[in-house]
Motif scaffolding. Structure first.
Motif, PDB file in Angstrom:
ATOM      1  N   ASP A  74     -11.807 -28.388  89.511  1.00  0.00           N
ATOM      2  CA  ASP A  74     -10.857 -27.301  89.764  1.00  0.00           C
ATOM      3  C   ASP A  74      -9.569 -27.814  90.380  1.00  0.00           C
ATOM      4  OD1 ASP A  74     -12.584 -25.436  88.678  1.00  0.00           O
ATOM      5  OD2 ASP A  74     -13.437 -24.869  90.619  1.00  0.00           O
ATOM      6  N   ALA A  75      -9.639 -28.852  91.219  1.00  0.00           N
ATOM      7  CA  ALA A  75      -8.440 -29.437  91.819  1.00  0.00           C
ATOM      8  C   ALA A  75      -7.553 -30.059  90.735  1.00  0.00           C
ATOM      9  CB  ALA A  75      -8.811 -30.483  92.860  1.00  0.00           C
ATOM     10  N   ALA A  80      -2.565 -29.697  87.467  1.00  0.00           N
ATOM     11  CA  ALA A  80      -1.898 -29.553  86.171  1.00  0.00           C
ATOM     12  C   ALA A  80      -1.028 -28.297  86.151  1.00  0.00           C
ATOM     13  CB  ALA A  80      -2.923 -29.527  85.041  1.00  0.00           C
ATOM     14  N   GLU A  81      -1.543 -27.199  86.710  1.00  0.00           N
ATOM     15  CA  GLU A  81      -0.760 -25.959  86.792  1.00  0.00           C
ATOM     16  C   GLU A  81       0.489 -26.154  87.642  1.00  0.00           C
ATOM     17  OE1 GLU A  81      -3.518 -23.214  88.533  1.00  0.00           O
ATOM     18  OE2 GLU A  81      -4.747 -23.072  86.724  1.00  0.00           O
ATOM     19  N   ALA A  83       2.105 -28.996  88.458  1.00  0.00           N
ATOM     20  CA  ALA A  83       3.050 -29.923  87.836  1.00  0.00           C
ATOM     21  C   ALA A  83       3.813 -29.251  86.700  1.00  0.00           C
ATOM     22  CB  ALA A  83       2.319 -31.159  87.336  1.00  0.00           C
ATOM     23  N   SER A  84       3.131 -28.394  85.965  1.00  0.00           N
ATOM     24  CA  SER A  84       3.780 -27.682  84.868  1.00  0.00           C
ATOM     25  C   SER A  84       4.758 -26.630  85.373  1.00  0.00           C
ATOM     26  CB  SER A  84       2.703 -27.032  83.997  1.00  0.00           C
ATOM     27  OG  SER A  84       3.281 -26.243  83.000  1.00  0.00           O
ATOM     28  N   ALA A  85       4.364 -25.886  86.390  1.00  0.00           N
ATOM     29  CA  ALA A  85       5.207 -24.800  86.918  1.00  0.00           C
ATOM     30  C   ALA A  85       6.367 -25.307  87.764  1.00  0.00           C
ATOM     31  CB  ALA A  85       4.354 -23.840  87.741  1.00  0.00           C
ATOM     32  N   HIS A  86       6.234 -26.487  88.375  1.00  0.00           N
ATOM     33  CA  HIS A  86       7.247 -27.015  89.303  1.00  0.00           C
ATOM     34  C   HIS A  86       7.502 -28.493  89.012  1.00  0.00           C
ATOM     35  CE1 HIS A  86       6.686 -23.270  91.457  1.00  0.00           C
ATOM     36  NE2 HIS A  86       5.384 -23.513  91.442  1.00  0.00           N
ATOM     37  N   PRO A  87       8.130 -28.789  87.875  1.00  0.00           N
ATOM     38  CA  PRO A  87       8.292 -30.191  87.464  1.00  0.00           C
ATOM     39  C   PRO A  87       9.201 -31.015  88.378  1.00  0.00           C
ATOM     40  CG  PRO A  87       9.511 -28.731  85.996  1.00  0.00           C
ATOM     41  CD  PRO A  87       8.695 -27.862  86.903  1.00  0.00           C
ATOM     42  N   VAL A 107      -4.262 -35.756  94.030  1.00  0.00           N
ATOM     43  CA  VAL A 107      -2.810 -35.872  94.139  1.00  0.00           C
ATOM     44  C   VAL A 107      -2.208 -36.263  92.803  1.00  0.00           C
ATOM     45  CG1 VAL A 107      -0.933 -37.023  95.378  1.00  0.00           C
ATOM     46  CG2 VAL A 107      -3.127 -36.682  96.510  1.00  0.00           C
ATOM     47  N   ALA A 108      -1.091 -35.626  92.446  1.00  0.00           N
ATOM     48  CA  ALA A 108      -0.322 -35.983  91.248  1.00  0.00           C
ATOM     49  C   ALA A 108       1.110 -36.245  91.672  1.00  0.00           C
ATOM     50  CB  ALA A 108      -0.366 -34.849  90.223  1.00  0.00           C
ATOM     51  N   GLY A 109       1.696 -37.312  91.157  1.00  0.00           N
ATOM     52  CA  GLY A 109       3.087 -37.574  91.501  1.00  0.00           C
ATOM     53  C   GLY A 109       3.579 -38.889  90.961  1.00  0.00           C
ATOM     54  N   GLY A 110       4.840 -39.146  91.245  1.00  0.00           N
ATOM     55  CA  GLY A 110       5.480 -40.369  90.785  1.00  0.00           C
ATOM     56  C   GLY A 110       6.102 -40.191  89.424  1.00  0.00           C
TER      57      GLY A 110
END
Length: 161
Positions: A74-75, A80-81, A83-87, A107-110
């Motif tokens: 779920d995380a 993904a949601e 990153a898509s909504a707030h690029p 965590v997603a980033g970079g």
């Protein structure tokens, strides 16, 4: 929750210190990491995506972080949601639920939008604490210094869906 966070070098060469008005957090780096270059200093806006209703704050935040813990699957879906909504955000982070409470962060980033899991534990450079919400700020400073999330000690690539 929204806050302005500063990440700075500490008097000790292998420790970075994140602070805001009401909390602080330190992360110990390995010998190889501290030899990687100049001291990291970063200032940025953090917004809690689970509490904020102001779209303009969400759109301009450097760090979007959740306050609700999720399972790994779920995380990853939540990241993904976000990153898509707030690029434009530099990093998105969601706490992971484990036995007895949050057990780390997804965590997603970079520039490569890599996704990693950063667990807490006794043999990590940081422990689960009341100030664990500042770990995503440390990770933002890590990216600003030109590092990748995949280079972070103890970070693991997230499982593919």
């Amino acid at each position: 929750m929204k806050r302005f966070v500063v990440v700075e070098a500490s008097p000790f060469p292998d420790v970075l210190h994140a602070r805001c008005a009401d909390a602080s957090f330190e992360v110990r780096l390995s010998h190889a990491d501290r030899d990687h270059g100049a001291a990291v200093i970063d200032e940025h806006l953090v917004v809690d995506v689970d509490a904020c209703q102001d779209g303009s704050l969400l759109d301009c935040a450097d760090v979007l972080q959740g306050s609700r813990a999720y399972s790994v699957v779920d995380a990853l879906r939540r990241l993904a949601e976000l990153a898509s909504a707030h690029p434009a955000c530099g990093i998105a982070a969601v706490p992971l639920a484990g036995a007895g409470g949050a057990s780390g962060w997804a965590v997603a980033g970079g520039s490569d939008r890599s996704v990693v899991l950063v667990p807490y534990g006794p043999h990590r450079p940081y422990q689960a604490s009341a100030e664990q919400s500042l770990l995503p700020s440390f990770l933002h400073a890590w990216l600003v210094a030109g590092r990748s999330l995949r280079e972070l000690p103890y970070a693991h690539d997230a499982p593919s869906s």
